[in-house]
Design an enzyme around this catalytic site. Structure first.
Site, short mmCIF file in Angstrom:
data_model
loop_
_atom_site.label_atom_id
_atom_site.label_comp_id
_atom_site.label_asym_id
_atom_site.label_seq_id
_atom_site.Cartn_x
_atom_site.Cartn_y
_atom_site.Cartn_z
CE LYS A 220 -4.30 -2.06 1.39
NZ LYS A 220 -5.36 -2.28 2.38
NE ARG A 254 -7.47 -8.41 0.22
CZ ARG A 254 -7.01 -7.67 -0.79
NH1 ARG A 254 -5.97 -6.89 -0.62
NH2 ARG A 254 -7.62 -7.71 -1.96
C1 PT1 Z 1 -7.92 -4.79 2.94
C2 PT1 Z 1 -8.16 -4.71 1.53
C3 PT1 Z 1 -9.21 -5.51 1.01
N1 PT1 Z 1 -7.45 -3.89 0.71
C4 PT1 Z 1 -9.67 -6.36 3.15
N2 PT1 Z 1 -9.94 -6.33 1.84
C5 PT1 Z 1 -7.76 -3.84 -0.60
N3 PT1 Z 1 -10.40 -7.17 3.98
C6 PT1 Z 1 -8.79 -4.63 -1.11
C7 PT1 Z 1 -3.07 2.34 -0.92
O1 PT1 Z 1 -3.06 3.17 0.01
O2 PT1 Z 1 -6.98 -4.07 3.52
N4 PT1 Z 1 -8.68 -5.60 3.71
N5 PT1 Z 1 -9.50 -5.45 -0.31
C8 PT1 Z 1 -6.98 -2.91 -1.50
N6 PT1 Z 1 -7.23 -1.53 -1.16
C9 PT1 Z 1 -6.24 -0.55 -1.12
C10 PT1 Z 1 -6.32 0.52 -0.23
C11 PT1 Z 1 -5.14 -0.65 -1.95
C12 PT1 Z 1 -5.31 1.46 -0.15
C13 PT1 Z 1 -4.13 0.29 -1.91
C14 PT1 Z 1 -4.19 1.34 -1.00
O3 PT1 Z 1 -2.16 2.26 -1.75
#
Ligand code: PT1
Length: 277
Positions: A220, A254
């Site tokens: 992230k 994850r």
């Molecule tokens: C997570 C999650 C998810 N993250 C769960 N499911 C993502 N349960 C998708 C960034 O700041 O943490 N928990 N499903 C992906 N989402 C992101 C959010 C991807 C922020 C990147 C960022 O780069």
């Protein structure tokens, strides 16, 4: 079905043309290649993933919504094709129709970044309980398109904990057994870098909710921020954050980099087991 005595790895399988880290990996041009997705799922299981999380909607900051039909077309063929792999298949969705179709196709976990907040989502998840599905409810402030604009909390750990407590209650009130509920503080979802770091530093607090805790920190943008370099390799930082989460009580991590995470986890588990004996 899942044994939480040791931390588990959830491997990410994004079947989107555009996800932030592994988007488009299983596409040939505009077309999703189901065989490539299945290959990666099988590889992640061999590397140590207990859960494979299949998602057809990108939820990274700035992502745009996807139509129901598009989401179904992306995730359902892959869920059908991975049946028989020795892992729990999870569907990453907020859409009730996708939850129902995915569970019919064999998914055993519903992972909802919107915590079953969409109309019909609680009822859809609850209608799947005879099949013994797990439900992961995650905290997000705002919506992916705008959530990073100006997130505010009184105290991020307390606020997120209270929110998740309310969603656990909503789940049990809708008939979902408590032993099937998993919570996630939602790193990167409507949180500044400082919020994300405070959440991880205070992660032990979530164990008081008495349900398994899932975290997603993998690759992230907080890592790019901390390194002052958006292009820097995020694998070692991701594994480090996942291990810090595990040491603070996370039950499922994850991740994209399953083999690397599994190697680190083997070290942490060995030390923990020596300490417990
Ligand atoms: C997570 C999650 C998810 N993250 C769960 N499911 C993502 N349960 C998708 C960034 O700041 O943490 N928990 N499903 C992906 N989402 C992101 C959010 C991807 C922020 C990147 C960022 O780069």
């Amino acid at each position: 079905m899942l044994n939480f005595s040791n931390p588990l790895i959830m491997g990410v399988l994004n079947v989107t043309p555009d996800s932030f880290s592994d988007g488009g990996s299983y596409y040939r041009g505009q077309r999703l290649d189901v065989r490539l997705a299945v290959q990666r799922a099988e590889e992640m299981v061999l590397e140590g993933a207990a859960v494979i999380d299949i998602g057809g909607e990108s939820t990274r900051p700035g992502a745009v919504a996807v139509s129901l039909q598009e989401e179904l077309d992306r995730v359902i063929p892959v869920i059908e094709a991975v049946q028989g792999i020795p892992a729990v298949v999870s569907v990453d969705t907020s859409t009730p129709e996708v939850m129902l179709a995915a569970v019919s196709a064999g998914a055993a976990m519903i992972n909802d970044v919107r915590a079953l907040d969409r109309p019909g989502a609680l009822a859809a998840a609850s209608s799947c309980i005879e099949k013994g599905v797990y439900v992961c409810v995650m905290h997000m402030q705002g919506e992916p398109g705008s959530m990073q604009t100006a997130p505010v909390y009184e105290d991020v750990v307390t606020d997120v904990c209270k929110f998740l407590e309310g969603r656990i209650e909503a789940c049990t009130a809708a008939g979902i057994p408590l032993d099937r509920v998993i919570v996630d503080p939602g790193f990167g979802f409507g949180k500044t870098l400082a919020h994300n770091l405070q959440l991880l530093a205070g992660l032990e607090a979530f164990s008081a909710l008495d349900v398994p805790v899932l975290v997603g920190l993998s690759r992230k943008s907080m890592i790019g921020r901390l390194l002052g370099d958006a292009e820097a390799d995020r694998v070692i930082p991701s594994v480090t954050l996942a291990m810090q989460a595990v040491l603070k009580g996370a039950n499922i991590v994850r991740v994209h980099d399953v083999a690397e995470t599994a190697a680190a986890l083997a070290m942490v588990n060995a030390v923990n087991q020596a300490g417990n004996s």
